[in-house]
Design an enzyme around this catalytic site. Structure first.
Site, PDB file in Angstrom:
ATOM      1  CG  ASN A  17      -1.691   1.262   1.403  1.00 44.39           C
ATOM      2  OD1 ASN A  17      -1.796   2.068   0.470  1.00 44.39           O
ATOM      3  ND2 ASN A  17      -2.256   1.467   2.590  1.00 44.39           N
ATOM      4  CE  LYS A  19       0.289   3.485   4.829  1.00 39.65           C
ATOM      5  NZ  LYS A  19       0.060   3.649   6.247  1.00 39.65           N
ATOM      6  CG  HIS A 109      -5.728   1.663   5.272  1.00 43.76           C
ATOM      7  ND1 HIS A 109      -5.295   2.641   6.146  1.00 43.76           N
ATOM      8  CD2 HIS A 109      -4.685   0.824   5.104  1.00 43.76           C
ATOM      9  CE1 HIS A 109      -4.038   2.400   6.468  1.00 43.76           C
ATOM     10  NE2 HIS A 109      -3.639   1.297   5.843  1.00 43.76           N
ATOM     11  CD  GLU A 111      -2.890   5.496   6.791  1.00 43.98           C
ATOM     12  OE1 GLU A 111      -2.874   5.568   5.553  1.00 43.98           O
ATOM     13  OE2 GLU A 111      -1.925   5.064   7.456  1.00 43.98           O
ATOM     14  CD  GLU A 179      -3.291  -2.833   7.393  1.00 46.50           C
ATOM     15  OE1 GLU A 179      -2.154  -2.993   6.977  1.00 46.50           O
ATOM     16  OE2 GLU A 179      -3.975  -1.831   7.142  1.00 46.50           O
ATOM     17  N   GLY A 185       2.612   2.003  10.975  1.00 50.05           N
ATOM     18  CA  GLY A 185       3.566   3.111  10.895  1.00 50.05           C
ATOM     19  C   GLY A 185       4.267   3.415  12.203  1.00 50.05           C
ATOM     20  CB  SER A 225       5.471  -2.022  12.143  1.00 45.54           C
ATOM     21  OG  SER A 225       5.024  -0.708  12.453  1.00 45.54           O
TER      22      SER A 225
HETATM   23  C1  PEP Z   1      -0.665   0.147   6.337  1.00 47.12           C
HETATM   24  O1  PEP Z   1      -0.799   1.371   6.277  1.00 47.12           O
HETATM   25  O2  PEP Z   1      -1.515  -0.612   5.847  1.00 47.12           O
HETATM   26  C2  PEP Z   1       0.517  -0.370   7.010  1.00 47.12           C
HETATM   27  C3  PEP Z   1       0.520  -1.623   7.367  1.00 47.12           C
HETATM   28  O3  PEP Z   1       1.531   0.524   7.240  1.00 47.12           O
HETATM   29  P1  PEP Z   1       2.983   0.176   7.841  1.00 47.12           P
HETATM   30  O4  PEP Z   1       3.490  -1.072   7.128  1.00 47.12           O
HETATM   31  O5  PEP Z   1       3.812   1.368   7.507  1.00 47.12           O
HETATM   32  O6  PEP Z   1       2.818  -0.051   9.277  1.00 47.12           O
END
Ligand code: PEP
Length: 267
Positions: A17, A19, A109, A111, A179, A185, A225
């Site tokens: 992803n 973003k 997601h 976000e 997630e 992040g 992460s």
């Molecule tokens: C995400 O935004 O779906 C995600 C898993 O981000 P990160 O890998 O940066 O934690």
């Protein structure tokens, strides 16, 4: 917990992803480099599927490249409208994504849920819109740090998955991404055991709502992460079938290394 046939083989999926990163020119360079570095390393694309989720404005360029060079890389969008067409300024229809030969679309997601106040009901409508257009939804669910403290790890993701599937009746092709919001992040990934515990609870919901066969073939990803250094530990868990990768997905060397988790740890 409901039992699920262990005889079904689920092809692991590593999904990047991006973003709001990389414009269409950078996307072309990235996808070319990713494909060639994986090919050079002898990656078996049928053993571990690779997909990228660029911004909308990159999708036509990625489609043209993937189709012209017959690259074994899937792609999709980071969101979709619940509406098919009409006066919805700024929205993108599932019809348009299907016309660009997207295979997947990320829905719900955190976000989108948090920054854009997307509701469970909208997520459910988006899942329907995707399925109606032969796009495979990657349904994101996950608890915040507060949820974790108040309700434990599984309650919120399970409730979100139930809501997302409220209008889905058939043996649909879907992917679920667990997630934890606190892991996204933050550099603080869940433990493989935590991911497995929630993934198993999500699979039990799939058994209940869509039946054992669909549950057994549905891929459940972990996201939060994920890096090349921890991916293998998640992939050892029986109910974790891949990863949704954010930050590490826009570093081509790191992302290719995540895709190649079986090799660099000798699995
Ligand atoms: C995400 O935004 O779906 C995600 C898993 O981000 P990160 O890998 O940066 O934690």
């Amino acid at each position: 917990m409901a039992a699920v046939s262990s005889s079904v083989r689920r092809t692991p999926l590593i999904a990047g992803n991006w973003k709001m990163n990389l414009d269409h020119l950078q996307a072309i360079a990235f996808v070319q480099k990713l494909a060639w570095s994986l090919k050079d390393a002898g990656h078996d694309f049928s053993a571990v599927e690779v997909s990228v989720f660029p911004p909308y404005t990159d999708l036509r360029s990625v489609q043209t490249l993937v189709s012209a060079d017959k690259l074994p890389i899937a792609y999709g969008a980071q969101d979709v409208s619940e509406h098919a067409s009409g006066a919805f300024t700024g929205e993108i229809s599932a019809l348009f994504l299907a016309a660009l030969e997207c295979r997947y679309v990320i829905i719900g997601h955190s976000e989108r849920r948090i920054l854009h106040h997307e509701t469970d009901e909208q997520v459910s409508l988006k899942v329907v819109a995707a399925l109606e257009n032969n796009l495979t939804p990657i349904i994101c669910v996950g608890e915040t740090a507060d949820d974790l403290e108040t309700h434990g790890a599984s309650a919120v993701p399970v409730a979100q998955l139930r809501a997302a599937l409220a209008e889905v009746r058939s043996a649909a092709d879907i992917v679920v991404a667990y997630e934890p919001v606190w892991a996204i992040g933050s550099g603080q990934a869940a433990t493989p055991e935590q991911a497995e515990q929630v993934a198993a609870a999500l699979r039990a919901v799939l058994v209940e709502l869509l039946g054992e066969d669909v549950a057994a073939k549905t891929r459940i990803l972990y996201g939060g992460s994920v890096k090349s250094g921890n991916i293998a530990s998640f992939m050892r868990e029986p109910n974790v079938d891949g990863a949704l990768v954010g930050g590490a997905s826009i570093d081509v060397t790191e992302f290719a290394s995540i895709v190649r988790y079986q090799k660099h740890v000798g699995l």
